[in-house]
Design an enzyme around this catalytic site. Sequence first.
Site, PDB file in Angstrom:
ATOM      1  N   GLU A 146       1.040   6.984   3.139  1.00 11.63           N
ATOM      2  CA  GLU A 146       0.263   7.577   3.305  1.00 11.63           C
ATOM      3  C   GLU A 146       0.643   8.426   5.395  1.00 11.63           C
ATOM      4  O   GLU A 146       1.572   6.703   5.630  1.00 11.63           O
ATOM      5  CB  GLU A 146      -1.133   6.628   3.747  1.00 11.63           C
ATOM      6  CG  GLU A 146      -1.542   6.581   2.221  1.00 11.63           C
ATOM      7  CD  GLU A 146      -2.763   5.625   2.391  1.00 11.63           C
ATOM      8  OE1 GLU A 146      -3.013   3.966   3.489  1.00 11.63           O
ATOM      9  OE2 GLU A 146      -2.905   5.334   1.051  1.00 11.63           O
TER      10      GLU A 146
ATOM     11  N   HIS B  26      -7.730   6.604   3.139  1.00 10.70           N
ATOM     12  CA  HIS B  26      -8.114   4.895   3.085  1.00 10.70           C
ATOM     13  C   HIS B  26      -8.689   4.435   3.810  1.00 10.70           C
ATOM     14  O   HIS B  26      -8.434   3.808   4.568  1.00 10.70           O
ATOM     15  CB  HIS B  26      -6.452   4.908   3.577  1.00 10.70           C
ATOM     16  CG  HIS B  26      -5.940   3.244   3.177  1.00 10.70           C
ATOM     17  ND1 HIS B  26      -4.506   2.909   2.682  1.00 10.70           N
ATOM     18  CD2 HIS B  26      -6.595   1.929   2.933  1.00 10.70           C
ATOM     19  CE1 HIS B  26      -4.503   1.901   2.588  1.00 10.70           C
ATOM     20  NE2 HIS B  26      -5.866   1.523   2.903  1.00 10.70           N
TER      21      HIS B  26
ATOM     22  N   ARG C 271      -3.724   0.019  -3.434  1.00 10.03           N
ATOM     23  CA  ARG C 271      -2.388   0.673  -3.079  1.00 10.03           C
ATOM     24  C   ARG C 271      -2.333   1.451  -3.514  1.00 10.03           C
ATOM     25  O   ARG C 271      -2.311   1.729  -5.312  1.00 10.03           O
ATOM     26  CB  ARG C 271      -1.156  -0.252  -3.025  1.00 10.03           C
ATOM     27  CG  ARG C 271      -1.608  -1.586  -1.910  1.00 10.03           C
ATOM     28  CD  ARG C 271      -1.800  -0.807  -0.183  1.00 10.03           C
ATOM     29  NE  ARG C 271      -1.711  -2.032   1.054  1.00 10.03           N
ATOM     30  CZ  ARG C 271      -2.610  -2.127   1.398  1.00 10.03           C
ATOM     31  NH1 ARG C 271      -3.739  -1.779   1.262  1.00 10.03           N
ATOM     32  NH2 ARG C 271      -2.614  -3.432   1.927  1.00 10.03           N
TER      33      ARG C 271
END
Length: 313
Positions: A261, A279, A232
């Site tokens: 994000e 991601h 993360r």
Amino acid sequence: MTNVLLLGAGFTAQERARLTGAFDTVSAAQADDLAAIDAATRAGIKAVAFKGHLPLGAAIMDQLPGLGVIANFGVGYDAIDVTAASERGIKVTNTPDVLNDDVADLAVAMLLAQSRNMIVAEARARSGLWAAEGELPLNRKASGSSVGIVGLGRIGREIADRLAAFKMDIHYSSRSEKQTPGWTYHSDVVSLATAVDFLVIALVGGKETEKHVSAEAIAALGPRGVVINISRGTTVDEAALLEALESGAIAGAGLDVFLNEPNIDPRFAALENVVLQPHQGSGTVETRTAMAVLQHDNIAAFLSGQDLLTPVN
């Protein structure tokens, strides 16, 4: 009676069809959309199929008085307030294991791409600059280097196993020492960073791991150090990481996760020593299908009174 809420804007057509075909559903792209669902419908919702990273806390749970389970799409569940769920007797599930291989594969791919400067090299070959300007400066050998895994859980172990095949010297930090084939344990991340060339972050997200890879740990890597993060964005001090990348205090990074994000800091785009990914660690057809099936199966188990397959709390 509606019994399942699809919460989140990220469901694909196939994922949505699997859930709507099996359950009586209603959808909300975000928390604010719940207000548009009438109180009687909200009272009948027993399960939430959750996908995304927007916070799912007590305020949402309290709008669903009959809620019994939150089935998260993904192994990381830091967006869900598990404590608040437990206080309300709500179970939380996730989708572990089925994504381990893909996430580990991407971590290794980013490590190799960064060390061999593959993004810049591909652009040179594609653009014709290879013929015009000649070869790139020599790259860096990855095999035989030392690597530190921050968090030797399911995914961290898969990454370490892969890198061991590259003849790498494996070091790791974790809450406790693990049974390994002779890998070196470090009780803290600064000690780990001091000892290795590559630092791979494989922690769970959440408040407990926020900035776990600190400015001190980044500095300890030194000018040949490379950070790889598939966990993360919160697990690393991003401001310190950017400063170290820009100043040359470390050699580079491979990043699949970021703060804020998908609106990541534009300073990353100016760096040639960083491999950036959107991601997509678990982003293969096979793995995302397996995750969707496991999310569905946890909901089905709850609604039929059976044991949950992958409970978190």
